[in-house]
Design a protein around this motif. Structure first.
Motif, PDB file in Angstrom:
ATOM      1  N   ARG A 141      -0.158  12.246  -0.799  1.00 48.33           N
ATOM      2  CA  ARG A 141       0.915  12.294  -1.788  1.00 48.33           C
ATOM      3  C   ARG A 141       2.266  12.056  -1.119  1.00 48.33           C
ATOM      4  NH1 ARG A 141      -0.046  16.929  -3.525  1.00 48.33           N
ATOM      5  NH2 ARG A 141      -1.349  16.330  -5.287  1.00 48.33           N
ATOM      6  N   LEU A 142       2.470  12.672   0.053  1.00 50.20           N
ATOM      7  CA  LEU A 142       3.734  12.525   0.766  1.00 50.20           C
ATOM      8  C   LEU A 142       3.970  11.077   1.179  1.00 50.20           C
ATOM      9  CD1 LEU A 142       6.218  13.855   2.079  1.00 50.20           C
ATOM     10  CD2 LEU A 142       4.794  14.299   4.098  1.00 50.20           C
ATOM     11  N   ILE A 143       2.954  10.428   1.731  1.00 47.62           N
ATOM     12  CA  ILE A 143       3.098   9.036   2.152  1.00 47.62           C
ATOM     13  C   ILE A 143       3.460   8.160   0.956  1.00 47.62           C
ATOM     14  CG2 ILE A 143       1.854   7.013   3.018  1.00 47.62           C
ATOM     15  CD1 ILE A 143       0.254   8.944   4.815  1.00 47.62           C
ATOM     16  N   CYS A 144       2.765   8.343  -0.162  1.00 43.38           N
ATOM     17  CA  CYS A 144       3.022   7.523  -1.346  1.00 43.38           C
ATOM     18  C   CYS A 144       4.422   7.774  -1.908  1.00 43.38           C
ATOM     19  CB  CYS A 144       1.956   7.777  -2.406  1.00 43.38           C
ATOM     20  SG  CYS A 144       0.309   7.181  -1.936  1.00 43.38           S
ATOM     21  N   GLU A 145       4.846   9.030  -1.927  1.00 44.36           N
ATOM     22  CA  GLU A 145       6.189   9.344  -2.421  1.00 44.36           C
ATOM     23  C   GLU A 145       7.260   8.724  -1.535  1.00 44.36           C
ATOM     24  OE1 GLU A 145       5.258  13.712  -4.522  1.00 44.36           O
ATOM     25  OE2 GLU A 145       6.332  13.597  -2.608  1.00 44.36           O
ATOM     26  N   LEU A 146       7.101   8.816  -0.235  1.00 44.11           N
ATOM     27  CA  LEU A 146       8.094   8.264   0.687  1.00 44.11           C
ATOM     28  C   LEU A 146       8.165   6.744   0.576  1.00 44.11           C
ATOM     29  CD1 LEU A 146       7.360  10.561   3.752  1.00 44.11           C
ATOM     30  CD2 LEU A 146       9.520  10.454   2.484  1.00 44.11           C
ATOM     31  N   CYS A 147       7.033   6.098   0.396  1.00 41.87           N
ATOM     32  CA  CYS A 147       7.037   4.649   0.210  1.00 41.87           C
ATOM     33  C   CYS A 147       7.762   4.270  -1.071  1.00 41.87           C
ATOM     34  CB  CYS A 147       5.607   4.112   0.188  1.00 41.87           C
ATOM     35  SG  CYS A 147       4.816   4.079   1.808  1.00 41.87           S
ATOM     36  N   GLN A 148       7.541   5.041  -2.127  1.00 40.31           N
ATOM     37  CA  GLN A 148       8.221   4.771  -3.389  1.00 40.31           C
ATOM     38  C   GLN A 148       9.727   4.977  -3.243  1.00 40.31           C
ATOM     39  OE1 GLN A 148       7.181   7.376  -6.682  1.00 40.31           O
ATOM     40  NE2 GLN A 148       7.563   5.758  -8.151  1.00 40.31           N
ATOM     41  N   GLU A 149      10.126   6.051  -2.582  1.00 40.69           N
ATOM     42  CA  GLU A 149      11.547   6.334  -2.390  1.00 40.69           C
ATOM     43  C   GLU A 149      12.265   5.255  -1.594  1.00 40.69           C
ATOM     44  OE1 GLU A 149      10.680  11.151  -2.154  1.00 40.69           O
ATOM     45  OE2 GLU A 149      11.645  10.151  -0.467  1.00 40.69           O
TER      46      GLU A 149
ATOM     47  N   GLY B 199       7.187  -1.927  -1.721  1.00 42.91           N
ATOM     48  CA  GLY B 199       6.997  -0.747  -2.557  1.00 42.91           C
ATOM     49  C   GLY B 199       5.575  -0.473  -2.964  1.00 42.91           C
ATOM     50  N   GLN B 200       4.650  -1.390  -2.686  1.00 41.00           N
ATOM     51  CA  GLN B 200       3.262  -1.180  -3.091  1.00 41.00           C
ATOM     52  C   GLN B 200       2.459  -0.524  -1.973  1.00 41.00           C
ATOM     53  OE1 GLN B 200       0.116  -4.423  -3.750  1.00 41.00           O
ATOM     54  NE2 GLN B 200       0.621  -3.831  -5.856  1.00 41.00           N
ATOM     55  N   VAL B 201       1.675   0.500  -2.338  1.00 41.93           N
ATOM     56  CA  VAL B 201       0.797   1.187  -1.402  1.00 41.93           C
ATOM     57  C   VAL B 201      -0.634   0.740  -1.677  1.00 41.93           C
ATOM     58  CG1 VAL B 201      -0.048   3.410  -0.574  1.00 41.93           C
ATOM     59  CG2 VAL B 201       2.346   3.163  -1.259  1.00 41.93           C
TER      60      VAL B 201
ATOM     61  N   GLY C 128      11.019   2.027  -1.031  1.00 38.64           N
ATOM     62  CA  GLY C 128      10.613   0.670  -1.348  1.00 38.64           C
ATOM     63  C   GLY C 128       9.764   0.033  -0.277  1.00 38.64           C
ATOM     64  N   LEU C 129       8.933   0.844   0.389  1.00 42.53           N
ATOM     65  CA  LEU C 129       8.115   0.375   1.503  1.00 42.53           C
ATOM     66  C   LEU C 129       6.749  -0.097   1.032  1.00 42.53           C
ATOM     67  CD1 LEU C 129       8.605   3.043   4.329  1.00 42.53           C
ATOM     68  CD2 LEU C 129       9.277   0.649   4.400  1.00 42.53           C
ATOM     69  N   ALA C 130       6.310  -1.214   1.579  1.00 38.23           N
ATOM     70  CA  ALA C 130       4.908  -1.601   1.448  1.00 38.23           C
ATOM     71  C   ALA C 130       4.100  -0.809   2.465  1.00 38.23           C
ATOM     72  CB  ALA C 130       4.744  -3.098   1.690  1.00 38.23           C
ATOM     73  N   ALA C 131       2.858  -0.498   2.129  1.00 39.96           N
ATOM     74  CA  ALA C 131       2.008   0.255   3.052  1.00 39.96           C
ATOM     75  C   ALA C 131       0.556  -0.149   2.881  1.00 39.96           C
ATOM     76  CB  ALA C 131       2.161   1.762   2.823  1.00 39.96           C
TER      77      ALA C 131
ATOM     78  N   ILE D 113      11.598   6.839  11.016  1.00 33.73           N
ATOM     79  CA  ILE D 113      12.894   6.755  11.687  1.00 33.73           C
ATOM     80  C   ILE D 113      13.116   5.369  12.296  1.00 33.73           C
ATOM     81  CG2 ILE D 113      12.316   7.507  14.038  1.00 33.73           C
ATOM     82  CD1 ILE D 113      14.798   9.371  13.846  1.00 33.73           C
ATOM     83  N   GLN D 114      12.049   4.569  12.378  1.00 34.91           N
ATOM     84  CA  GLN D 114      12.200   3.172  12.784  1.00 34.91           C
ATOM     85  C   GLN D 114      12.906   2.347  11.713  1.00 34.91           C
ATOM     86  OE1 GLN D 114       7.724   3.067  14.663  1.00 34.91           O
ATOM     87  NE2 GLN D 114       8.626   1.110  14.098  1.00 34.91           N
ATOM     88  N   ASN D 115      13.034   2.894  10.520  1.00 30.56           N
ATOM     89  CA  ASN D 115      13.557   2.163   9.364  1.00 30.56           C
ATOM     90  C   ASN D 115      12.710   0.909   9.114  1.00 30.56           C
ATOM     91  OD1 ASN D 115      15.279   1.710   7.187  1.00 30.56           O
ATOM     92  ND2 ASN D 115      16.671   0.449   8.403  1.00 30.56           N
ATOM     93  N   PRO D 116      11.398   1.093   8.935  1.00 22.99           N
ATOM     94  CA  PRO D 116      10.499  -0.062   8.845  1.00 22.99           C
ATOM     95  C   PRO D 116      10.538  -0.719   7.468  1.00 22.99           C
ATOM     96  CG  PRO D 116       9.262   1.946   8.531  1.00 22.99           C
ATOM     97  CD  PRO D 116      10.671   2.366   8.823  1.00 22.99           C
ATOM     98  N   ALA D 117      10.005  -1.937   7.425  1.00 24.84           N
ATOM     99  CA  ALA D 117       9.783  -2.625   6.161  1.00 24.84           C
ATOM    100  C   ALA D 117       8.344  -2.462   5.704  1.00 24.84           C
ATOM    101  CB  ALA D 117      10.108  -4.108   6.312  1.00 24.84           C
ATOM    102  N   LEU D 118       7.485  -1.969   6.608  1.00 24.46           N
ATOM    103  CA  LEU D 118       6.058  -1.869   6.333  1.00 24.46           C
ATOM    104  C   LEU D 118       5.493  -0.667   7.075  1.00 24.46           C
ATOM    105  CD1 LEU D 118       3.271  -3.178   5.396  1.00 24.46           C
ATOM    106  CD2 LEU D 118       3.304  -4.365   7.613  1.00 24.46           C
TER     107      LEU D 118
END
Length: 264
Positions: A186-194, A28-30, A196-199, A161-166
């Motif tokens: 903003r979009l990348i950060c929102e999607l990671c938050q939604e 979940g952390q970017v 729970g993705l690390a980026a 669509i890969q359903n990644p963890a990272l």
């Protein structure tokens, strides 16, 4: 969680691109990765998914040692690491939908993808993702008909669509205008938050990184010089990372800039 332990990359010339890098990134952390050209930012991202082979150290993704995997094991693990590229890496003659579905290649196999026989569940997910990024009406357009910001959104959908963890993101805004750059970040950060993705986002724009991410890591000559919150990027810290510059103007955010970012 992603953990990098003493990650080092030394080229045959003896040049060190990475020097014993240690990083832990929870789900979940970017994280924004900043630093001058040649600091090792792109090398770091590519060592994580072994597009570049590290010389030593470990890459652990949810306790899987990526650096120890065989070729077949690495192919499977790469499905859990979505990559978003600076130059989009789309197939220009294919439609938006076909480019998004290409993110499922690691799951459906060559012949099904070649014949474009994707499972209905994948097609449904592609439509959901395109709707989320505002491109649903463009599903049948060719990639070469899109603007830069639209292409980057397609790249984001293809990675998700890969359903990644990272997510590994390499200069996602370098070819975009300032307003579109803010929208994409903003979009990348929102999607990671939604999700729970690390980026990890390799980005050259310090002010843009400060505007959106939770944590910044500064590289200089392959080594970490800063790891902390965006407001810790003082002029002295930025001078250590980049060298002498008028950093006071770069990191200043006035009220008008914040307002513009909020409505962009």
């Amino acid at each position: 969680m992603l953990s990098l332990k003493s990650l080092t990359k030394t080229y045959r010339t003896g040049d060190k691109a990475l020097v014993s890098v240690d990083i832990d990134i929870p789900n979940g952390q970017v994280v924004a990765l900043i630093g001058p050209s040649g600091a090792g930012k792109s090398t770091l991202i590519r060592c994580i998914n072994r597009l570049v082979e590290p010389t030593s150290g470990q890459v652990l993704l949810d306790d899987v040692d990526v650096t120890a995997l065989s070729s077949s094991g690495l192919r499977r693990e790469r499905r859990r690491m979505g990559m978003i590229f600076q130059e989009y890496a789309l197939v220009e003659r294919l439609t938006v939908m076909e480019n998004v579905l290409s993110g499922r290649l690691g799951y459906v196999g060559f012949w099904r993808s070649f014949l474009r026989k994707y499972p209905q569940s994948d097609i449904d997910e592609a439509f959901r993702l395109l709707d989320r990024v505002g491109l649903l009406a463009m599903a049948d357009k060719r990639a070469d008909e899109l603007s830069g910001g639209q292409r980057q959104r397609v790249g984001i959908c293809r990675a998700l669509i890969q359903n990644p963890a990272l997510l590994l993101v390499d200069e996602p805004t370098a070819s975009l205008d300032p307003k579109t750059s803010r929208q994409i970040m903003r979009l990348i950060c929102e999607l990671c938050q939604e999700r729970g993705l690390a980026a990890i986002i390799n980005i050259h724009d310090v002010a843009l990184a400060q505007m959106f991410v939770q944590r910044v890591i500064g590289l200089q000559s392959g080594a970490i010089r800063f790891d902390g919150p965006p407001d810790g990027l003082s002029p002295d810290v930025l001078t250590e990372i980049y060298g002498e510059e008028d950093w006071q103007a770069t990191i200043r955010k006035d009220e008008d800039e914040d307002t513009e970012a909020a409505v962009a």
